[in-house]
Structures are given as C-alpha cells and as structure tokens.
Design a protein around this motif. Structure first.
Motif, PDB file in Angstrom:
ATOM      1  N   UNK A   1       0.835  -1.212   0.000  1.00  0.00           N
ATOM      2  CA  UNK A   1       0.000   0.000   0.000  1.00  0.00           C
ATOM      3  C   UNK A   1       0.868   1.259   0.000  1.00  0.00           C
ATOM      4  N   UNK A   2       0.281   2.368  -0.399  1.00  0.00           N
ATOM      5  CA  UNK A   2       1.015   3.633  -0.463  1.00  0.00           C
ATOM      6  C   UNK A   2       1.589   4.024   0.894  1.00  0.00           C
ATOM      7  N   UNK A   3       0.852   3.731   1.948  1.00  0.00           N
ATOM      8  CA  UNK A   3       1.311   4.119   3.282  1.00  0.00           C
ATOM      9  C   UNK A   3       2.637   3.450   3.642  1.00  0.00           C
ATOM     10  N   UNK A   4       2.821   2.198   3.218  1.00  0.00           N
ATOM     11  CA  UNK A   4       4.069   1.484   3.504  1.00  0.00           C
ATOM     12  C   UNK A   4       5.208   2.062   2.669  1.00  0.00           C
ATOM     13  N   UNK A   5       4.945   2.358   1.411  1.00  0.00           N
ATOM     14  CA  UNK A   5       5.980   2.954   0.570  1.00  0.00           C
ATOM     15  C   UNK A   5       6.403   4.322   1.118  1.00  0.00           C
ATOM     16  N   UNK A   6       5.449   5.080   1.638  1.00  0.00           N
ATOM     17  CA  UNK A   6       5.788   6.377   2.215  1.00  0.00           C
ATOM     18  C   UNK A   6       6.651   6.226   3.461  1.00  0.00           C
ATOM     19  N   UNK A   7       6.416   5.160   4.220  1.00  0.00           N
ATOM     20  CA  UNK A   7       7.281   4.885   5.368  1.00  0.00           C
ATOM     21  C   UNK A   7       8.721   4.645   4.912  1.00  0.00           C
ATOM     22  N   UNK A   8       8.873   3.901   3.816  1.00  0.00           N
ATOM     23  CA  UNK A   8      10.201   3.622   3.267  1.00  0.00           C
ATOM     24  C   UNK A   8      10.849   4.913   2.788  1.00  0.00           C
ATOM     25  N   UNK A   9      10.104   5.729   2.051  1.00  0.00           N
ATOM     26  CA  UNK A   9      10.652   6.975   1.535  1.00  0.00           C
ATOM     27  C   UNK A   9      11.040   7.929   2.667  1.00  0.00           C
ATOM     28  N   UNK A  10      10.250   7.942   3.732  1.00  0.00           N
ATOM     29  CA  UNK A  10      10.576   8.801   4.871  1.00  0.00           C
ATOM     30  C   UNK A  10      11.832   8.335   5.589  1.00  0.00           C
TER      31      UNK A  10
ATOM     32  N   UNK B   1      14.320   6.950   3.948  1.00  0.00           N
ATOM     33  CA  UNK B   1      15.390   7.364   3.034  1.00  0.00           C
ATOM     34  C   UNK B   1      15.738   8.830   3.283  1.00  0.00           C
ATOM     35  N   UNK B   2      14.760   9.695   3.215  1.00  0.00           N
ATOM     36  CA  UNK B   2      14.934  11.099   3.587  1.00  0.00           C
ATOM     37  C   UNK B   2      15.769  11.937   2.634  1.00  0.00           C
ATOM     38  N   UNK B   3      16.938  11.448   2.240  1.00  0.00           N
ATOM     39  CA  UNK B   3      17.872  12.223   1.440  1.00  0.00           C
ATOM     40  C   UNK B   3      17.228  12.677   0.136  1.00  0.00           C
ATOM     41  N   UNK B   4      17.305  13.974  -0.140  1.00  0.00           N
ATOM     42  CA  UNK B   4      16.580  14.532  -1.273  1.00  0.00           C
ATOM     43  C   UNK B   4      17.123  14.018  -2.609  1.00  0.00           C
ATOM     44  N   UNK B   5      18.416  13.743  -2.700  1.00  0.00           N
ATOM     45  CA  UNK B   5      18.963  13.213  -3.955  1.00  0.00           C
ATOM     46  C   UNK B   5      18.462  11.802  -4.221  1.00  0.00           C
ATOM     47  N   UNK B   6      18.461  10.966  -3.179  1.00  0.00           N
ATOM     48  CA  UNK B   6      17.969   9.601  -3.340  1.00  0.00           C
ATOM     49  C   UNK B   6      16.483   9.606  -3.696  1.00  0.00           C
ATOM     50  N   UNK B   7      15.729  10.508  -3.078  1.00  0.00           N
ATOM     51  CA  UNK B   7      14.303  10.600  -3.400  1.00  0.00           C
ATOM     52  C   UNK B   7      14.108  11.073  -4.837  1.00  0.00           C
ATOM     53  N   UNK B   8      15.000  11.938  -5.309  1.00  0.00           N
ATOM     54  CA  UNK B   8      14.921  12.378  -6.698  1.00  0.00           C
ATOM     55  C   UNK B   8      15.111  11.218  -7.663  1.00  0.00           C
ATOM     56  N   UNK B   9      16.024  10.310  -7.313  1.00  0.00           N
ATOM     57  CA  UNK B   9      16.228   9.120  -8.158  1.00  0.00           C
ATOM     58  C   UNK B   9      15.018   8.192  -8.106  1.00  0.00           C
ATOM     59  N   UNK B  10      14.387   8.118  -6.934  1.00  0.00           N
ATOM     60  CA  UNK B  10      13.188   7.272  -6.809  1.00  0.00           C
ATOM     61  C   UNK B  10      12.069   7.768  -7.720  1.00  0.00           C
ATOM     62  N   UNK B  11      12.039   9.068  -7.961  1.00  0.00           N
ATOM     63  CA  UNK B  11      10.977   9.648  -8.780  1.00  0.00           C
ATOM     64  C   UNK B  11      10.955   9.081 -10.197  1.00  0.00           C
ATOM     65  N   UNK B  12      12.130   8.700 -10.707  1.00  0.00           N
ATOM     66  CA  UNK B  12      12.195   8.248 -12.099  1.00  0.00           C
ATOM     67  C   UNK B  12      11.981   6.741 -12.223  1.00  0.00           C
ATOM     68  N   UNK B  13      11.752   6.056 -11.122  1.00  0.00           N
ATOM     69  CA  UNK B  13      11.564   4.611 -11.172  1.00  0.00           C
ATOM     70  C   UNK B  13      10.224   4.258 -11.795  1.00  0.00           C
ATOM     71  N   UNK B  14       9.178   4.932 -11.370  1.00  0.00           N
ATOM     72  CA  UNK B  14       7.839   4.619 -11.878  1.00  0.00           C
ATOM     73  C   UNK B  14       6.930   5.817 -11.638  1.00  0.00           C
ATOM     74  N   UNK B  15       5.783   5.795 -12.327  1.00  0.00           N
ATOM     75  CA  UNK B  15       4.822   6.869 -12.132  1.00  0.00           C
ATOM     76  C   UNK B  15       4.276   6.873 -10.702  1.00  0.00           C
ATOM     77  N   UNK B  16       4.144   5.693 -10.146  1.00  0.00           N
ATOM     78  CA  UNK B  16       3.638   5.606  -8.777  1.00  0.00           C
ATOM     79  C   UNK B  16       4.617   6.248  -7.800  1.00  0.00           C
TER      80      UNK B  16
END
Length: 392
Positions: free
Chosen positions: A21-30, A32-47
């Motif tokens: 679920x989205x809530x679990x993925x958001x826990x993972x992203x939180x 991670x925290x680092x803005x560069x790593x999150x930027x790379x996550x953005x290009x993985x998928x539309x979700x």
C-alpha cells in the motif's frame, strides 16, 4: 538467431512493490529522507513519482556554498566586494569599538583578528547554498561545469514536509587545529536563544593538542590573566562570530519557510557539527506572521540586544577522560532593555548561581551531544559572569 516466444500459459511476473500500500511505501521513503535519493526514486515509476512529493521527513545535504561573486562577471564582482568591505569594516568597529573602552586591559583589540573576522563576515554575507540535481528543475546554476539547484528550488516539489534538515558541507567559522567551538541557536522571527561552547584546546586520552595547560585547582572564578592575555578577547570573537553565522543561516531560510506551511521542525546544521540552528512549529509560524528584521550591513537577520552569561574553567576534566583547556560556556538570550544606541558594551560582573540559572542547566546541557553536554552541565555549576551587548 532463434527467439523464444513467451509462453501464453506462463503467469506474468509479479511486481511485489505493487502489492504494497502507499502508506508502507511512504514509510520507506521517509526513512530514506535524502533529497537526492528521493529524486532518483521519482524516475523509477509513475507511482513513485506521485508518492515522493508526499514525503514528510526530508534531508538536504548542500554540496557547495558559492559566493555571489562567482555568479556575476569579474567587473561586477569587484564592485560588490568594494561595497561589502565598507559596511563590514563599519560593523567591526561598531561591534568591537565599545568593548575596548570599558576593558582597558584588552589593549590593542583591533589587532590581527580584525582581518580574519572581516573575511569570515564577508564570506557569510555573500554566499548562496547549492545542491546537485535532485527533484527540482528550476533555479539552476552552472558552476565549474556542474549544474546546481538552490535548496528552495529542490524542495519546491515536496508538498507535505514536516521535518526538514539541511546540512552544510562544513562550518562557516574557521578555527585552529585543536580548538573546540560549537554553537546552537533557536530562532523565531529573531534570535530566541543561543548556547556557545568553546575551548582553547582539547586533550584526549592523555595526549594534549596544545602543550602547557595550567593547574585545574581554582575557586570557580575567572583568573585575572584571563583579561590580560587575550582570553576574553578570543571568547568575544567566538561569540560574535557564532551569532553572525547563526543569523546568516536564519536569513537564508526565509523562502523555504514561506513555501512550506506544513513544517513542524527545521534544523540547519553542518557536517562538522560546529553549529546548529533549530526552529520548531511555533517559531516557524512566528516568522511567517512577523517578518524578520534584516541587518542593513549584510544578508543576515538583525541580532537583538542581548543578555549573556559566561562560565569559564581553566582546566575541565570530563568523566570519559577528555580534558578541555580554557573551557567556556556562553548562554545568550535577548534582553528586555537595549543598550545605548550605537554602543556595544560588555560588562563582566560576578554573581552566584540563582534558581533560574540552575533550572537552565538542562537546557544548556541538552544543546550539545556527549561528551560536550556533560561539559556544559559541569560549567554551569561554576561562578557566573554577566555580559551585555546591544543589537547589531
């Protein structure tokens, strides 16, 4: 070359991320925290691209602090440098001129330290922060062949930030090897409080980084030599430099705070652990409602009139074996009454610890990580010296 056709009877491979679920993925992203790593996550998928802007815990590690001079042509840079030298020279005279008069023992105060501090002030006032490409696409700057974004632009795509930490590559205040200088400041629309811990040298595991320390036996009072051998002058330089560094950081945060109304906590620190600026939700809201007063001399928040308390120990041995020579703790809060106009005065006076000071010990000791929190707790039990300084 023969090709293998997919077997129509073979089930499609399962993407297990789609089952989360989205809530679990958001826990993972939180996490991670680092803005560069999150930027790379953005290009993985539309979700992922749709979820990353909802992250609440974000860490921005600044790659470089670039002077505004580097952003303009050489001719305009020269004009800007000349424009900065005058105000900072005036600020230096304003800040330090009034200190020498009440303390004649300081002698030639405006000596070699003057040029060093002026360089520090100039670098603080004319710098901008930049981060390598993350999730922001605007506000780019090309420096040395590398494209950078300002933190404000990098964070613009985040809509739900609650906890933001920005980390500079290093502290602004250059200190000699072996010297300890740490500060923590809390701001609303102006300075709420600041704690500074310093030591002329640190002795770790019995190995001195500076030879010739004195006897640690004393009655808690500052020795007379502290006023005549440059000890007080050095502490004043530490204090004013730390306050200017804190107010310069605070000034840079304005656009970020204005853009992110969901913030509960903001911390601006550095990789060296030299200085930490903190703002909680109430302080952030105060800045939005009551705009800061900027210094007319530079790009920083105006420091209000201050009451300061100073504790000093010629030799402070901590429980873990670390020894601080010339250990100094300064607790700073805005004063209710300002000093005379255009005057900076520092008037030491001894007094015994009051109940309010004892209750402050937890605030002071919690300002720093160990073993320095213990050092602050030990210092606050010693004799207190009061100082005053006007706005600058």
């Amino acid at each position: 070359m023969s090709s293998v056709s997919p077997d129509p009877d073979q089930p499609e491979p399962v993407d297990h991320f789609d089952r989360l679920p989205d809530s679990v993925l958001l826990l993972v992203f939180n996490k991670i925290g680092d803005v560069k790593a999150l930027g790379r996550c953005c290009v993985v998928s539309r979700r992922f691209h749709s979820l990353v802007p909802q992250v609440e815990n974000v860490v921005v590690r600044v790659d470089c602090v670039i002077s505004d001079d580097d952003c303009s042509s050489s001719s305009s840079s020269s004009d800007k440098s000349r424009a900065l030298v005058g105000p900072f020279s005036n600020l230096f005279r304003l800040v330090f001129g009034g200190i020498v008069k009440p303390l004649q023992a300081l002698g030639q105060f405006l000596g070699p330290k003057r040029s060093v501090l002026n360089e520090t002030l100039n670098s603080l006032s004319s710098s901008s922060l930049f981060v390598a490409p993350g999730v922001g696409d605007d506000g780019e700057m090309d420096h040395g062949g590398v494209t950078h974004h300002s933190p404000t632009q990098v964070l613009r795509n985040f809509n739900e930030i609650r906890f933001l930490r920005i980390e500079l590559p290093s502290g602004e205040l250059g200190v000699d090897d072996g010297v300890l200088l740490k500060w923590r400041a809390d701001f609303g629309s102006t300075l709420d409080n600041c704690v500074i811990l310093g030591a002329a040298s640190v002795i770790n595991n019995g190995i001195s980084l500076e030879f010739g320390f004195g006897n640690g036996d004393d009655n808690g009072s500052i020795p007379e030599t502290f006023y005549t051998n440059g000890g007080l002058k050095l502490r004043v330089v530490w204090t004013i430099s730390s306050l200017i560094a804190a107010s310069a950081r605070h000034y840079l945060l304005q656009p970020i705070i204005a853009d992110h109304k969901t913030l509960d906590s903001l911390v601006l620190t550095d990789a060296d652990g030299q200085g930490v600026l903190c703002m909680n939700r109430d302080q952030l809201e105060e800045l939005r409602v009551k705009p800061l007063s900027a210094s007319s001399a530079s790009k920083r928040t105006l420091v209000p009139a201050l009451n300061m308390r100073l504790w000093y120990a010629p030799y402070l041995e901590l429980p873990d074996g670390v020894v601080l020579k010339g250990a100094t703790l300064v607790a700073i809060r805005p004063s209710e009454q300002s000093a005379s106009k255009n005057e900076v005065a520092i008037r030491p006076s001894e007094q015994s610890a009051s109940k309010n000071e004892v209750s402050d010990s937890s605030w002071l000791s919690n300002a720093f990580e160990e073993p320095f929190g213990t050092a602050a707790k030990m210092l606050v039990k010693r004799r207190t010296y009061c100082l005053e300084m006007n706005s600058f």
